[in-house]
Write a protein that holds these residues in place. Structure first.
Motif, mmCIF file in Angstrom:
data_model
loop_
_atom_site.group_PDB
_atom_site.id
_atom_site.type_symbol
_atom_site.label_atom_id
_atom_site.label_comp_id
_atom_site.label_asym_id
_atom_site.label_seq_id
_atom_site.Cartn_x
_atom_site.Cartn_y
_atom_site.Cartn_z
ATOM 1 N N ASN A 152 0.815 -1.222 0.000
ATOM 2 C CA ASN A 152 0.000 0.000 0.000
ATOM 3 C C ASN A 152 0.846 1.269 0.000
ATOM 4 O OD1 ASN A 152 -1.802 -2.061 0.430
ATOM 5 N ND2 ASN A 152 -3.048 -0.971 1.902
ATOM 6 N N ASN A 153 1.902 1.270 0.808
ATOM 7 C CA ASN A 153 2.758 2.461 0.882
ATOM 8 C C ASN A 153 3.974 2.378 -0.031
ATOM 9 O OD1 ASN A 153 0.977 3.308 2.847
ATOM 10 N ND2 ASN A 153 2.276 2.678 4.556
ATOM 11 N N HIS A 154 4.170 1.213 -0.649
ATOM 12 C CA HIS A 154 5.262 1.000 -1.600
ATOM 13 C C HIS A 154 6.632 1.301 -0.975
ATOM 14 C CE1 HIS A 154 2.099 0.633 -4.556
ATOM 15 N NE2 HIS A 154 1.641 1.827 -4.206
ATOM 16 N N GLU A 155 6.813 0.774 0.232
ATOM 17 C CA GLU A 155 8.093 0.921 0.907
ATOM 18 C C GLU A 155 8.324 -0.283 1.812
ATOM 19 O OE1 GLU A 155 7.805 4.499 3.171
ATOM 20 O OE2 GLU A 155 6.490 3.609 4.701
ATOM 21 N N LEU A 156 9.592 -0.568 2.057
ATOM 22 C CA LEU A 156 9.967 -1.606 3.003
ATOM 23 C C LEU A 156 10.266 -0.935 4.334
ATOM 24 C CD1 LEU A 156 12.331 -3.901 0.891
ATOM 25 C CD2 LEU A 156 10.184 -4.599 1.959
ATOM 26 N N ALA A 158 11.966 -0.914 7.729
ATOM 27 C CA ALA A 158 13.088 -1.592 8.380
ATOM 28 C C ALA A 158 12.811 -1.900 9.846
ATOM 29 C CB ALA A 158 14.355 -0.744 8.249
ATOM 30 N N HIS A 159 11.645 -1.514 10.355
ATOM 31 C CA HIS A 159 11.279 -1.907 11.720
ATOM 32 C C HIS A 159 11.143 -3.421 11.813
ATOM 33 C CE1 HIS A 159 9.510 -1.731 15.687
ATOM 34 N NE2 HIS A 159 8.442 -2.387 15.262
ATOM 35 N N TRP A 160 10.802 -4.051 10.700
ATOM 36 C CA TRP A 160 10.720 -5.506 10.635
ATOM 37 C C TRP A 160 11.828 -6.028 9.720
ATOM 38 C CZ3 TRP A 160 6.123 -2.595 9.632
ATOM 39 C CH2 TRP A 160 5.249 -2.535 10.712
ATOM 40 N N PRO A 161 12.255 -7.283 9.896
ATOM 41 C CA PRO A 161 13.305 -7.840 9.037
ATOM 42 C C PRO A 161 12.912 -7.774 7.559
ATOM 43 C CG PRO A 161 12.905 -9.268 10.923
ATOM 44 C CD PRO A 161 11.823 -8.230 10.950
ATOM 45 N N LEU A 162 13.763 -7.171 6.749
ATOM 46 C CA LEU A 162 13.447 -6.971 5.335
ATOM 47 C C LEU A 162 13.320 -8.312 4.608
ATOM 48 C CD1 LEU A 162 15.847 -3.972 4.555
ATOM 49 C CD2 LEU A 162 13.455 -3.916 5.291
ATOM 50 N N ALA A 163 14.186 -9.258 4.967
ATOM 51 C CA ALA A 163 14.149 -10.562 4.301
ATOM 52 C C ALA A 163 12.814 -11.262 4.556
ATOM 53 C CB ALA A 163 15.307 -11.434 4.782
ATOM 54 N N HIS A 164 12.336 -11.192 5.779
ATOM 55 C CA HIS A 164 11.057 -11.837 6.098
ATOM 56 C C HIS A 164 9.911 -11.176 5.349
ATOM 57 C CE1 HIS A 164 7.391 -12.520 8.593
ATOM 58 N NE2 HIS A 164 7.837 -13.759 8.532
ATOM 59 N N THR A 165 9.941 -9.852 5.259
ATOM 60 C CA THR A 165 8.890 -9.144 4.518
ATOM 61 C C THR A 165 8.873 -9.571 3.063
ATOM 62 O OG1 THR A 165 9.099 -7.228 5.987
ATOM 63 C CG2 THR A 165 8.013 -6.873 3.881
ATOM 64 N N ALA A 328 21.349 -2.322 1.654
ATOM 65 C CA ALA A 328 21.859 -1.368 0.667
ATOM 66 C C ALA A 328 21.485 -1.796 -0.746
ATOM 67 C CB ALA A 328 23.373 -1.243 0.803
ATOM 68 N N CYS A 329 21.568 -3.084 -1.016
ATOM 69 C CA CYS A 329 21.191 -3.584 -2.345
ATOM 70 C C CYS A 329 19.688 -3.422 -2.586
ATOM 71 C CB CYS A 329 21.597 -5.052 -2.482
ATOM 72 S SG CYS A 329 23.380 -5.333 -2.428
ATOM 73 N N LEU A 330 18.894 -3.670 -1.556
ATOM 74 C CA LEU A 330 17.446 -3.505 -1.709
ATOM 75 C C LEU A 330 17.076 -2.046 -1.925
ATOM 76 C CD1 LEU A 330 15.977 -5.887 1.035
ATOM 77 C CD2 LEU A 330 16.053 -6.250 -1.430
ATOM 78 N N GLY A 331 17.897 -1.149 -1.375
ATOM 79 C CA GLY A 331 17.619 0.270 -1.521
ATOM 80 C C GLY A 331 17.642 0.747 -2.950
ATOM 81 N N ALA A 332 18.307 0.006 -3.841
ATOM 82 C CA ALA A 332 18.346 0.380 -5.250
ATOM 83 C C ALA A 332 17.028 0.062 -5.953
ATOM 84 C CB ALA A 332 19.499 -0.345 -5.943
ATOM 85 N N THR A 333 16.222 -0.819 -5.339
ATOM 86 C CA THR A 333 14.955 -1.234 -5.951
ATOM 87 C C THR A 333 13.746 -0.740 -5.169
ATOM 88 O OG1 THR A 333 16.075 -3.247 -6.732
ATOM 89 C CG2 THR A 333 13.669 -3.223 -6.811
ATOM 90 N N PHE A 334 13.854 -0.750 -3.847
ATOM 91 C CA PHE A 334 12.725 -0.379 -2.993
ATOM 92 C C PHE A 334 13.048 0.885 -2.206
ATOM 93 C CE2 PHE A 334 12.631 -5.002 -3.426
ATOM 94 C CZ PHE A 334 11.317 -5.239 -3.805
ATOM 95 N N THR A 335 11.996 1.564 -1.804
ATOM 96 C CA THR A 335 12.147 2.658 -0.838
ATOM 97 C C THR A 335 12.124 2.044 0.552
ATOM 98 O OG1 THR A 335 11.014 4.222 -2.293
ATOM 99 C CG2 THR A 335 11.142 4.780 0.049
ATOM 100 N N ILE A 336 13.188 2.265 1.294
ATOM 101 C CA ILE A 336 13.304 1.659 2.619
ATOM 102 C C ILE A 336 13.082 2.724 3.685
ATOM 103 C CG2 ILE A 336 14.816 0.455 4.232
ATOM 104 C CD1 ILE A 336 16.170 -0.867 1.902
ATOM 105 N N ARG A 337 12.134 2.475 4.540
ATOM 106 C CA ARG A 337 11.859 3.380 5.652
ATOM 107 C C ARG A 337 12.701 2.947 6.840
ATOM 108 N NH1 ARG A 337 5.969 4.168 8.602
ATOM 109 N NH2 ARG A 337 6.596 5.817 10.062
#
Length: 680
Positions: A152-156, A158-165, A328-337
């Motif tokens: 919905n917000n189109h962001e990952l 980081a309060h939760w593990p990114l890999a699990h999400t 850092a690698c995910l940051g190139a594809t997703f917006t990370i909060r």
């Protein structure tokens, strides 16, 4: 298992064989006394805390009398257990063809792969009732919020593990693509999680048997947890803790294998297994990485690990590097909060805010100003002067404002953390530490009770530990709707699909420590409910007592270090290697028998994770799940054989032939010993 060392002279064998089997050494008495004191303090304080709704009277004579009584009883029981433990390791004559020995030999000689597959299938079959009860899956905990942030917000977040999400989101998209329904995605995720956990448990059972644990002990310990309804509930729950648990167990097994046979790490297969299990653990939960690094620093300085230090260093560096580079690698594809919540300050925040609320009249203006430097006083005062306190539980929440969602809640640190000004803490951490210890010196009772709200449930088994946040989270608690699917394609509530409701209640009540069943019994006028006997089986406190038992048995086993397996198979290996090198043993091969105390490093790995839970924002059943499902491995740990360092191409594990020798040696003393006994 006790065996005769061929290097011992006749007099030594005579002493060993004529010693009393149940003799307790001075160290056993000390261990039992320490156990008794810890258990007595834990049970008496825990009982006082919960039966006074979080306001214990530490000066109560009844509290101290009960503590002394429980200490004496626990010490006596510990002495009996250690006497039996000593009997196991001392020379003895058993029935040569007893059913247990035949069954153990059959299990030992089963091919490892066949044993793992068999146990794996049995576990999945035993978990079918949970799959039926929670079909298509218990879509709860943080999973809806994680997916809402991404879809919905189109962001990952980081309060939760990114890999699990990402794993969770991938399963949801697969379910949506294949079946046009997000419920299918929830079920796919739960099936993958169940497969991982079943694999980890089957691997644990096979490994501990190959390392010397009696098969009967290993089977009982593992299936006691496999059939546990609390475990099965979280197997079918979309919680990061459940998937993290599988990697936690596999990392624990890798550490035990390293301690048991260090040169095994020279194998690419073993090294890769350690890397992937530790990496999965680190990506699925932040403290997994911290504990992994701490344990590996300890292992690096263990003399026994010297031959494989560079392999250990390489694995640790790779795990740390990938874990750091992954966001850092995910940051190139997703917006990370970025995560702005300082979870590591959950307990300190709870203690400071509790002091501010309960002892506000005793605080000076300077104290209040110091608190206001790091906390939003407006949010705290809304709770301090609340006219709409929390009404969900009796006796708590008087300083919580239900309208603003701010203030202080005894069992949950989230409101306290929400008032924390993170930037102020980061800019002046020294001042925050001074404030913390200043309050600790002048308000120790408030600090202790605030800590007990977060920890008492981990040391005292009771249904009273259940509260709004400690048990099973409600299905999709915040009614989150995901934009990637229409309303009729959203995940389905497992309560609404057909299934036997008594089966659902069996699992959900177990996840809440049977508090609903016991409360219902009291309302009906019964003074006792049979479910009270099952509370320790599903209580988070069970892990604490398993850790104590495991540590005590390992420490007690130290006096039997010279009675580790010394079979003909091992002797022939050493003899061949010595003659192959012209009468000298190969480098890295030790003819001395290492102390079983080295196993405390593996025990410390689990103990460190348990200690990290004391800093969590709430005493929660799902937080303890990785340790709970590791209980079989921890109980089998004291039986693990610590091998000599054999050649690097040897795994060091005891194979089926060798265990057959061990069983035969255990069945009856050798001929020389028999003759000596007959003369005696």
């Amino acid at each position: 298992m006790t065996h005769f060392d061929n290097n011992l002279d006749d007099s030594t064998i005579m002493i060993d064989l004529t010693a009393r089997r149940y003799h307790l050494s001075p160290s056993d008495i000390v261990i039992s006394a320490i156990l008794g004191i810890i258990i007595g303090a834990s049970l008496s304080i825990g009982r006082e805390f919960y039966h006074t709704a979080g306001a214990p009277n530490f000066g109560s004579a009844l509290l101290w009398l009960s503590a002394i009584a429980i200490t004496l009883i626990a010490t006596f029981i510990s002495l009996l257990c250690l006497a039996l433990w000593n009997s196991y390791w001392r020379p003895r004559k058993t029935r040569k063809y007893s059913l247990l020995i035949l069954l153990s030999s059959q299990i030992r000689t089963t091919k490892p792969a066949l044993l793992r597959i068999t146990v794996f299938i049995i576990i999945l079959v035993l978990w079918i009732p949970a799959a039926i009860a929670f079909f298509p899956g218990n879509y709860s905990s943080d999973a809806p919020l994680q997916l809402h942030a991404l879809f919905n917000n189109h962001e990952l977040d980081a309060h939760w593990p990114l890999a699990h999400t990402l794993v969770l989101a991938g399963c949801m998209q697969i379910g949506q693509a294949l079946f046009s329904n997000l419920s299918a995605g929830v079920f796919i995720y739960c099936i993958i999680q169940a497969l991982l956990l079943a694999f980890a448990l089957s691997l644990s059972l096979q490994q501990v048997i190959s390392w010397g644990c009696p098969p009967i002990v290993a089977v009982i310990c593992h299936f006691m947890i496999i059939i546990n309804p609390y475990v099965q509930t979280y197997v079918m729950t979309t919680s990061k803790d459940s998937m993290f648990a599988s990697f936690f167990i596999m990392t624990l097994l890798c550490i035990i294998n390293m301690l048991q046979t260090p040169n095994a790490l020279k194998s690419l297969k073993k090294c890769s297994a350690l890397f992937f299990s530790a990496l999965g653990m680190s990506l699925m939960r932040k403290q997994g990485l911290y504990i992994f690094i701490i344990v590996f620093i300890i292992l690096f300085f263990v003399r026994r690990m010297k031959p494989v230090r560079w392999q250990m260093s390489l694995v640790a560096i790779l795990v740390l590097s990938v874990t750091i580079l992954f966001p850092a690698c995910l940051g190139a594809t997703f917006t990370i909060r970025e995560n702005t919540v300082m979870d590591q300050l959950s307990l300190p925040s709870q203690q400071i805010v509790a002091t501010y609320m309960y002892d506000h009249a005793e605080l000076s203006k300077q104290d209040i100003d110091a608190v206001g430097k790091y906390y939003d006083l407006q949010a705290l005062d809304a709770g301090l002067n609340s006219d709409k306190p929390w009404e969900g539980m009796a006796g708590i929440g008087r300083y919580y404002n239900s309208d603003t969602g701010t203030g202080y809640l005894e069992p949950l640190a989230d409101p306290s953390k929400a008032a924390l000004i993170s930037d102020a803490v980061k800019q002046d951490m020294t001042g925050y530490v001074k404030l913390y210890f200043s309050f600790a010196i002048h308000h120790p009772y408030r600090y202790l009770t605030a800590m007990l709200w977060d920890t008492a449930g981990y040391i005292y088994p009771t249904s009273l530990a259940d509260n709004r946040w400690s048990g099973l989270a409600p299905w999709n608690e915040f009614n989150v709707t995901l934009d990637v699917a229409s309303e009729n394609q959203q995940p389905q509530d497992y309560h609404q699909s057909w299934k036997p409701q008594w089966l659902v209640k069996w699992f959900t009540d177990a996840a809440e420590f049977y508090a609903p069943r016991i409360a219902a019994a009291k309302q009906s006028g019964r003074t006792f409910s049979g479910y009270s006997l099952l509370v320790p089986w599903v209580s988070p406190a069970l892990v604490f007592y398993v850790l104590l038992i495991s540590c005590a048995l390992i420490c007690s086993r130290r006096k039997f270090a010279n009675r580790l397996p010394n079979t003909k198979h091992h002797q022939q290996t050493l003899y061949a290697q010595e003659h192959h090198t012209g009468g000298e043993a190969k480098p890295g091969i030790s003819t001395s028998k290492p102390s079983p105390l080295i196993l405390l490093v593996a025990w410390g790995y689990a103990a460190l994770y348990w200690c990290s839970l004391l800093l969590a924002p709430v005493m929660c059943g799902r937080y303890i799940f990785p340790l709970f499902i590791s209980i079989p491995t921890l109980l089998c740990l004291p039986w693990v054989t610590v091998n000599r360092d054999f050649s690097s191409d040897s795994s060091g594990n005891l194979d089926g032939i060798e265990h057959g020798i061990l069983d035969r040696e255990q069945s009856a003393p050798d001929e020389n010993a028999k003759k000596m006994l007959s003369r005696h």
